[in-house]
Enzyme design. Structure first.
Site, PDB file in Angstrom:
ATOM      1  N   HIS A  42       0.990  -5.167   2.346  1.00 27.73           N
ATOM      2  CA  HIS A  42      -0.466  -5.107   2.544  1.00 27.73           C
ATOM      3  C   HIS A  42      -1.158  -6.437   2.238  1.00 27.73           C
ATOM      4  O   HIS A  42      -2.048  -6.845   2.957  1.00 27.73           O
ATOM      5  CB  HIS A  42      -1.011  -4.004   1.634  1.00 27.73           C
ATOM      6  CG  HIS A  42      -2.445  -3.661   1.858  1.00 27.73           C
ATOM      7  ND1 HIS A  42      -2.949  -3.345   3.096  1.00 27.73           N
ATOM      8  CD2 HIS A  42      -3.495  -3.579   0.991  1.00 27.73           C
ATOM      9  CE1 HIS A  42      -4.250  -3.082   2.993  1.00 27.73           C
ATOM     10  NE2 HIS A  42      -4.598  -3.226   1.729  1.00 27.73           N
ATOM     11  N   ARG A  91      -1.525   1.773  -8.028  1.00 30.32           N
ATOM     12  CA  ARG A  91      -0.999   1.622  -6.677  1.00 30.32           C
ATOM     13  C   ARG A  91       0.503   1.268  -6.636  1.00 30.32           C
ATOM     14  O   ARG A  91       1.260   1.860  -5.863  1.00 30.32           O
ATOM     15  CB  ARG A  91      -1.793   0.497  -6.021  1.00 30.32           C
ATOM     16  CG  ARG A  91      -1.657   0.400  -4.547  1.00 30.32           C
ATOM     17  CD  ARG A  91      -2.481  -0.762  -4.033  1.00 30.32           C
ATOM     18  NE  ARG A  91      -3.685  -0.303  -3.379  1.00 30.32           N
ATOM     19  CZ  ARG A  91      -4.432  -1.069  -2.573  1.00 30.32           C
ATOM     20  NH1 ARG A  91      -4.096  -2.309  -2.340  1.00 30.32           N
ATOM     21  NH2 ARG A  91      -5.505  -0.587  -1.997  1.00 30.32           N
ATOM     22  N   HIS A 151       0.873  -1.173   0.000  1.00 26.93           N
ATOM     23  CA  HIS A 151       0.000   0.000   0.000  1.00 26.93           C
ATOM     24  C   HIS A 151       0.907   1.220   0.000  1.00 26.93           C
ATOM     25  O   HIS A 151       1.839   1.299   0.807  1.00 26.93           O
ATOM     26  CB  HIS A 151      -0.904  -0.008   1.231  1.00 26.93           C
ATOM     27  CG  HIS A 151      -2.031   0.967   1.134  1.00 26.93           C
ATOM     28  ND1 HIS A 151      -1.838   2.323   1.255  1.00 26.93           N
ATOM     29  CD2 HIS A 151      -3.348   0.793   0.895  1.00 26.93           C
ATOM     30  CE1 HIS A 151      -3.005   2.934   1.101  1.00 26.93           C
ATOM     31  NE2 HIS A 151      -3.930   2.027   0.878  1.00 26.93           N
TER      32      HIS A 151
END
Ligand SMILES: Cc1cc2nc3c(=O)[nH]c(=O)nc-3n(C[C@H](O)[C@H](O)[C@H](O)COP(=O)(O)OP(=O)(O)OC[C@H]3O[C@@H](n4cnc5c(N)ncnc54)[C@H](O)[C@@H]3O)c2cc1C
Length: 535
Positions: free
Chosen positions: A346, A287, A241
Site C-alpha cells: 500500500h 494494521r 493494507h
C-alpha cells in the site's frame, strides 16, 4: 556523439525537469511558476497517480485545541522508534500553510457550519485532524484542482506518456534524463539535458502481486536514482493494507478499515474468526498485526474473508457504495456472502534519502513525495501523513531550486548510455511480483529473503528490458535491506527475529552497490532451499 543521439536530445532551456504528475510533482511545478519547468508523466495527468486514489485526506493540526506537537507525537509513536523527530515536527508545523496553498489552487476542502475546515478522525491520531473533500473524494479533488491550475500556467510544459528510465550524471552531478515513450519498448529514447531534476514518481506497490497502487508505482524513480549512485533510505519498510478485495483485479480494490469499525469480522474458510486468538482487539488490532493474521491464514491454506453479513447486511450498499460496487462487479453480494481478502502493498516508507530541503545525495537531484524517504514515517506510516509529506516537501524543493544559481547551461550528456531496449517479458514481471509478495511481503525470513535477493540481483544484471531491470533494482534494494535487518520493527516482520532489537534502532542508509554486495555474499554461501511461504 552520434547523429541519432543528437537528433533525440532535448536542450532544456529552462533546466528544471520534474518527473511525476502526482501531488508532489504538480505542486512543485506550480510553486516554481513563473520559472519554466518541464513535467514528465508516465501516465496522462490524472491517471496512474496514487494521489487520485486517496480517500481519507490530509493530516493537518488545524482544529482548535490541536497542535503540531501533538501531531508529531502521534507520528513518532506509530513509526516504531525510527521517526526523525525534528522532521516530523517540521512537517506538522507547515501543514496549515500548505493546506491554504491547496485552497488557493482550488481544492474544495470540506468546511463546517461556521466555515472552518472540517476535520475527521483516523486510527492512531489523538485528535480530529484529517482535512477531506466530500467524504472520501480528497485525492480526486486535489488532482483535478492541481491539473486545472497546471494547464492554466504557461510556464509549465507537460510531457505525458513518457517514462524516465535513466539519469545521466557527470562527476557526481545529474546532467539530464533519459526518457522513452510508454508501451513501445523499441521506441528511441529521448535525452533531456537538465541542471535540476526532481523525482516525484510515487511508490513501489506494483512490485507486489497484490497491491492497491497503480501500475505506474513500480519503483522506477527509486531505481534510476539508485543506479546513478544515490543513497537509499529504509527500503525494507513497506506498509501493507490488511484487506484488499481478491476479485481478480489488479490493482486490487480496498475494503476500507471502516468496515471492520462497523463490526465486520475476519473469518477463514471454516467460518472461524482467526483474529480473536491473535490480539485482544481482534479485527481492530493495529494494521500490521491484522495484515499478518490475514497473510498467515492464507499461507496456511485456510483463506481469509471479510464477513459483513451480520454487521451490515442489507445496509451494505448504502453505507459502503464503492466496496459494494467492486464486489457486485465480481459476482459477490457482500450483504449475503463473505468477501475474499488478502493483504496488499500500500505505501513505501523507504525511498531516496533526502535532507530537509528535499536534496538527495547527488548534486542536481531532488526527490519528493512517496519516492523519497525524509525520515518522517520511520518504520510505519501514520494514516494521511503521506499526502502531507508530499505537499510540504514539494514546496520546500521549489523554494530550494528557486534559491539556486542554475543559470549556466547544463553540460550536454555524452550519450554514452545504451539506447537499446528489449521487449518486456510478461512472465518475468509476473514472477518478480509473485516473489515480492511471497518472499519479501508481510511475513519474512532469512531463507526466503536470501532467495529473493539472489533472483533480483540476477534479473537486475541480465534483464534486456530497461523497465524490468529497474523494477529488479528496486526489488533488490527492498529485499537486501529486509534480509539485513535482523529484527521485527513496524511494518517489517521477520518470523526468525520476531522481536525489536534496541541496538538496531536506527534507519537504514544503503546504496545499490551495497545491495549487490549482499547478493554476492549470498551467492558464495551454501544454498538452502526454503519452503514455499504462501499457497
Ligand atoms: C488507494 C490509496 C489510498 C490512499 N489514501 C491516502 C490518504 O487518504 N491520505 C494520504 O495521506 N495518503 C494516502 N495514500 C498514499 C498517497 O496517495 C501517496 O503516498 C501519494 O499520493 C504519493 O504522491 P506522489 O506525488 O509522491 O506520487 P503519485 O501520486 O503516485 O504520482 C506519481 C507520478 O509519477 C509518474 N511516474 C511514475 N514513474 C514514472 C517514470 N519512470 N517516469 C515518468 N513518470 C513516472 C506517475 O505516472 C504519476 O504521475 C493512498 C494510497 C492509495 C494507493
Amino acid at each position: 556523439m552520434s547523429d541519432n543521439f543528437e537528433a533525440n536530445l532535448i536542450r532544456n532551456t529552462d533546466n528544471v525537469v520534474i518527473v511525476g504528475g502526482g501531488l508532489a510533482g504538480l505542486f512543485c511545478a506550480l510553486k516554481l511558476a513563473p520559472r519554466p519547468v518541464t513535467v514528465i508523466s508516465a501516465a496522462p495527468l490524472g491517471q496512474g497517480a496514487s494521489t487520485a486514489w486517496a480517500q481519507g485526506g490530509i493530516a493537518a493540526a488545524v482544529a482548535e485545541g490541536d497542535s503540531a506537537e501533538a501531531h508529531a507525537a502521534d507520528t513518532i509513536a506509530v513509526g516504531a522508534g525510527l521517526v526523525d523527530e525534528t522532521i516530523a515536527l517540521g512537517i506538522a508545523r507547515e501543514a496549515g500553510a500548505r493546506i491554504h496553498d491547496l485552497l488557493r489552487y482550488g481544492v474544495p476542502f470540506d468546511r463546517d457550519l461556521e466555515g472552518r475546515l472540517a476535520v475527521g478522525r483516523e486510527a492512531a491520531h489523538s485528535a480530529r485532524r484529517i482535512v477531506h473533500v466530500r467524504g472520501d473524494m480528497a485525492g480526486k479533488a486535489i488532482m483535478s484542482a492541481l491539473i486545472e491550475a497546471v494547464r492554466a500556467t504557461p510556464s509549465i510544459r507537460v510531457i505525458e506518456g513518457f517514462a524516465a528510465e535513466a539519469l545521466l550524471t557527470d562527476d557526481g552531478a545529474v546532467t539530464g534524463l533519459q526518457i522513452r515513450k510508454i508501451g513501445d519498448a523499441t521506441a528511441k529514447p529521448l535525452t533531456i539535458a537538465s541542471r535540476a531534476v526532481v523525482l516525484a514518481t510515487g511508490g513501489i506497490g506494483h512490485l507486489y502481486a497484490v497491491t492497491t497502487n497503480p501500475a505506474e508505482a513500480s519503483g522506477l524513480g527509486l531505481a534510476i536514482a539508485a543506479r546513478a549512485g544515490a543513497v537509499i533510505a529504509d527500503p525494507e519498510f513497506v506498509q501493507f493494507h490488511p484487506t484488499a478485495i481478491m476479485v481478480g483485479r489488479d490493482p486490487a480494490p480496498l475494503a476500507t478499515e471502516a468496515l471492520r469499525g462497523e463490526g465486520a469480522t475476519l473469518i477463514n474458510d471454516k467460518g472461524e474468526r482467526f483474529m480473536l486468538a491473535r490480539h485482544p482487539l481482534a479485527e481492530l488490532a493495529p494494521r500490521d498485526i491484522v495484515a499478518r493474521g490475514v497473510f498467515a491464514e492464507i499461507a496456511a491454506g485456510h483463506g481469509a474473508f471479510l464477513d459483513a453479513r451480520e454487521a451490515l447486511g442489507a445496509h451494505f450498499a448504502a453505507k459502503f457504495p464503492t466496496v459494494h460496487a467492486s464486489c457486485m462487479a465480481a459476482g459477490i453480494d457482500p450483504a449475503k456472502q463473505p468477501i475474499p481478502v488478502a493483504p496488499a502493498a500500500h505505501y513505501h516508507m523507504g525511498g531516496i534519502a533526502v535532507d530537509a530541503r528535499g536534496r538527495t545525495s547527488l548534486r542536481g537531484l531532488w526527490a519528493g513525495g512517496e519516492v523519497s524517504s525524509t525520515g518522517a514515517h520511520g518504520a510505519n506510516r501514520l494514516a494521511s501523513n503521506s499526502l502531507l509529506e508530499a505537499v510540504v516537501y514539494a514546496g520546500r524543493i521549489a523554494e530550494d531550486i528557486e534559491g539556486q544559481a542554475l543559470a549556466a547551461p547544463a553540460r550536454l550528456p555524452d550519450g554514452s548510455m545504451s539506447p537499446r531496449n528489449g521487449p518486456m517479458p510478461a512472465l518475468s514481471e509476473r514472477n518478480l511480483r509473485t516473489m515480492m509478495a511471497s518472499h519479501v511481503g508481510v511475513i519474512r525470513d532469512r531463507e526466503h529473503l536470501a532467495e529473493a535477493v539472489r533472483s533480483f540481483a540476477a534479473l537486475e544484471r541480465d534483464a534486456g528490458n530497461i523497465a524490468l531491470r529497474n523494477m529488479a533494482t528496486t526489488a533488490l534494494l527492498v529485499a537486501s535491506s529486509a534480509w539485513a535487518r535482523r529484527e521485527s520493527r513496524g511494518a517489517h516482520y521477520r518470523k526468525d527475529y520476531p522481536a525489536e532489537r534496541p541496538e538496531l534502532r536506527h534507519r537504514t542508509m544503503t546504496t545499490l552497490i551495497a545491495a549487490r554486495e549482499i547478493a554476492a555474499s549470498l551467492d558464495r554461501a551454501p544454498l538452502r532451499s526454503p519452503q514455499p511461504m504462501i499457497a
